[in-house]
Write a protein that holds these residues in place. Structure first.
Motif, PDB file in Angstrom:
ATOM      1  N   ASP A  73     -18.679  39.004  -5.475  1.00 56.43           N
ATOM      2  CA  ASP A  73     -19.373  40.010  -5.947  1.00 56.43           C
ATOM      3  C   ASP A  73     -19.009  40.753  -7.383  1.00 56.43           C
ATOM      4  N   GLN A  74     -17.546  41.129  -7.523  1.00 53.98           N
ATOM      5  CA  GLN A  74     -17.428  42.799  -8.580  1.00 53.98           C
ATOM      6  C   GLN A  74     -17.757  41.596  -9.985  1.00 53.98           C
ATOM      7  N   ARG A  75     -16.768  40.413  -9.779  1.00 52.83           N
ATOM      8  CA  ARG A  75     -17.229  39.761 -10.785  1.00 52.83           C
ATOM      9  C   ARG A  75     -18.223  38.955 -11.983  1.00 52.83           C
ATOM     10  N   THR A  76     -19.145  38.923 -11.071  1.00 54.09           N
ATOM     11  CA  THR A  76     -20.932  38.885 -11.065  1.00 54.09           C
ATOM     12  C   THR A  76     -21.289  39.892 -11.524  1.00 54.09           C
ATOM     13  N   GLU A  77     -20.967  41.583 -11.009  1.00 54.62           N
ATOM     14  CA  GLU A  77     -21.817  42.361 -11.298  1.00 54.62           C
ATOM     15  C   GLU A  77     -20.518  42.507 -13.187  1.00 54.62           C
ATOM     16  N   ASP A  78     -19.543  42.168 -12.855  1.00 48.29           N
ATOM     17  CA  ASP A  78     -18.981  42.551 -14.317  1.00 48.29           C
ATOM     18  C   ASP A  78     -19.941  41.450 -15.371  1.00 48.29           C
ATOM     19  N   LYS A  79     -19.979  40.317 -14.732  1.00 46.81           N
ATOM     20  CA  LYS A  79     -20.601  39.667 -16.041  1.00 46.81           C
ATOM     21  C   LYS A  79     -21.884  39.945 -16.006  1.00 46.81           C
ATOM     22  N   LYS A  80     -22.645  40.485 -15.123  1.00 51.60           N
ATOM     23  CA  LYS A  80     -24.211  40.748 -15.747  1.00 51.60           C
ATOM     24  C   LYS A  80     -24.272  41.716 -16.411  1.00 51.60           C
ATOM     25  N   ALA A  81     -22.732  42.980 -16.871  1.00 52.90           N
ATOM     26  CA  ALA A  81     -23.270  44.006 -17.438  1.00 52.90           C
ATOM     27  C   ALA A  81     -22.716  43.663 -18.689  1.00 52.90           C
ATOM     28  N   GLU A  82     -21.810  42.747 -18.837  1.00 53.89           N
ATOM     29  CA  GLU A  82     -21.631  42.018 -20.303  1.00 53.89           C
ATOM     30  C   GLU A  82     -22.857  41.765 -20.678  1.00 53.89           C
ATOM     31  N   ILE A  83     -24.106  40.304 -19.755  1.00 48.64           N
ATOM     32  CA  ILE A  83     -24.682  39.764 -20.360  1.00 48.64           C
ATOM     33  C   ILE A  83     -26.076  40.723 -20.636  1.00 48.64           C
ATOM     34  N   ASP A  84     -26.406  42.169 -20.099  1.00 42.74           N
ATOM     35  CA  ASP A  84     -26.881  43.226 -20.796  1.00 42.74           C
ATOM     36  C   ASP A  84     -26.466  43.869 -21.827  1.00 42.74           C
ATOM     37  N   LEU A  85     -25.332  43.497 -23.062  1.00 46.58           N
ATOM     38  CA  LEU A  85     -24.614  44.415 -23.446  1.00 46.58           C
ATOM     39  C   LEU A  85     -24.965  43.091 -24.443  1.00 46.58           C
ATOM     40  N   LEU A  86     -24.531  42.098 -23.906  1.00 45.18           N
ATOM     41  CA  LEU A  86     -24.475  41.163 -25.447  1.00 45.18           C
ATOM     42  C   LEU A  86     -26.421  40.769 -25.841  1.00 45.18           C
ATOM     43  N   ALA A  87     -27.377  41.126 -24.467  1.00 42.19           N
ATOM     44  CA  ALA A  87     -28.406  41.013 -25.483  1.00 42.19           C
ATOM     45  C   ALA A  87     -29.001  42.089 -25.496  1.00 42.19           C
ATOM     46  N   ALA A  88     -28.871  43.027 -25.557  1.00 35.76           N
ATOM     47  CA  ALA A  88     -29.016  44.516 -26.065  1.00 35.76           C
ATOM     48  C   ALA A  88     -28.298  44.652 -27.210  1.00 35.76           C
ATOM     49  N   GLU A  89     -27.305  44.061 -27.370  1.00 41.02           N
ATOM     50  CA  GLU A  89     -26.911  43.903 -29.088  1.00 41.02           C
ATOM     51  C   GLU A  89     -27.947  43.172 -29.479  1.00 41.02           C
ATOM     52  N   TYR A  90     -27.268  41.748 -29.009  1.00 36.08           N
ATOM     53  CA  TYR A  90     -29.135  40.656 -30.018  1.00 36.08           C
ATOM     54  C   TYR A  90     -29.883  40.762 -30.110  1.00 36.08           C
ATOM     55  N   ILE A  91     -30.559  41.648 -29.253  1.00 35.66           N
ATOM     56  CA  ILE A  91     -32.076  42.408 -29.566  1.00 35.66           C
ATOM     57  C   ILE A  91     -32.062  43.343 -31.238  1.00 35.66           C
ATOM     58  N   SER A  92     -31.077  43.979 -31.399  1.00 38.84           N
ATOM     59  CA  SER A  92     -30.744  45.240 -31.969  1.00 38.84           C
ATOM     60  C   SER A  92     -30.400  44.709 -33.162  1.00 38.84           C
ATOM     61  N   THR A  93     -29.698  43.411 -32.819  1.00 36.14           N
ATOM     62  CA  THR A  93     -29.319  43.329 -34.668  1.00 36.14           C
ATOM     63  C   THR A  93     -29.576  41.617 -34.967  1.00 36.14           C
ATOM     64  N   VAL A  94     -31.481  41.333 -34.333  1.00 38.36           N
ATOM     65  CA  VAL A  94     -31.641  39.534 -34.741  1.00 38.36           C
ATOM     66  C   VAL A  94     -32.019  39.116 -35.664  1.00 38.36           C
ATOM     67  N   LYS A  95     -32.590  40.898 -36.562  1.00 42.81           N
ATOM     68  CA  LYS A  95     -33.257  40.157 -37.635  1.00 42.81           C
ATOM     69  C   LYS A  95     -32.370  40.001 -38.993  1.00 42.81           C
ATOM     70  N   THR A  96     -31.355  40.985 -38.573  1.00 40.22           N
ATOM     71  CA  THR A  96     -29.746  40.896 -39.279  1.00 40.22           C
ATOM     72  C   THR A  96     -29.137  39.656 -40.029  1.00 40.22           C
ATOM     73  N   LEU A  97     -29.231  39.136 -38.358  1.00 43.14           N
ATOM     74  CA  LEU A  97     -27.958  38.241 -38.434  1.00 43.14           C
ATOM     75  C   LEU A  97     -28.542  36.743 -39.048  1.00 43.14           C
ATOM     76  N   SER A  98     -28.175  35.846 -38.964  1.00 45.98           N
ATOM     77  CA  SER A  98     -28.154  34.624 -40.043  1.00 45.98           C
ATOM     78  C   SER A  98     -28.147  33.740 -38.853  1.00 45.98           C
ATOM     79  N   PRO A  99     -29.318  32.821 -39.247  1.00 44.15           N
ATOM     80  CA  PRO A  99     -29.312  31.756 -37.925  1.00 44.15           C
ATOM     81  C   PRO A  99     -28.330  31.198 -37.560  1.00 44.15           C
ATOM     82  N   ASP A 100     -27.472  31.350 -38.314  1.00 37.88           N
ATOM     83  CA  ASP A 100     -25.726  29.942 -37.047  1.00 37.88           C
ATOM     84  C   ASP A 100     -25.179  31.469 -36.588  1.00 37.88           C
TER      85      ASP A 100
END
Length: 134
Positions: free
Chosen positions: A24-51
């Motif tokens: 459960d703890q590992r899952t919660e930690d991984k979900k928090a990581e996913i939320d950070l990665l998704a927020a980072e992606y959304i905030s930088t998607v326009k500046t990222l190259s396709p790769d």
């Protein structure tokens, strides 16, 4: 930290419940990581190259896969724990049936019903060991 009442369970069940908490703890930690990665992606998607976009989405997908793996492991562990508990219950049921049959045999036996016999006598559902009469 153990949940109240778990310390009275057999060791293998305690271990399984501890492993489930860890998953459960590992899952919660991984979900928090996913939320950070998704927020980072959304905030930088326009500046990222396709790769870079593909690489970032692959990180998110990898984290989701790991999260699913933890969840699948927990389901397997829960099923294993259920089987253990069911096995204990079946054993207790068999022991209880055997005890009840033995008690009934003893109560039905002449040695236990005769005035001179020494055995169990029921008085309002309470069993007493009776001494032989002199």
């Amino acid at each position: 930290m153990f949940v109240s009442g778990i310390e009275n369970l057999p060791c293998e069940l305690q271990r399984n419940f501890q492993l489930m908490r860890e998953l459960d703890q590992r899952t919660e930690d991984k979900k928090a990581e996913i939320d950070l990665l998704a927020a980072e992606y959304i905030s930088t998607v326009k500046t990222l190259s396709p790769d870079q976009r593909v690489a970032h989405l692959q990180k998110i997908q990898s984290a989701y896969s790991k999260c699913k793996e933890y969840s699948d492991d927990k389901v397997q562990l829960a099923m294993q724990t259920y089987e253990m508990v069911d096995k204990h219950i079946r054993r207790l049921d068999a022991d209880l049936a055997r005890f009840e049959a033995d008690l009934k045999d003893k109560m039905d036996g002449n040695d236990f019903d005769s005035p001179g016999g020494r055995g169990l006598k029921s008085k309002c559902g309470i069993f007493h060991l009776m001494a032989p009469e002199a």
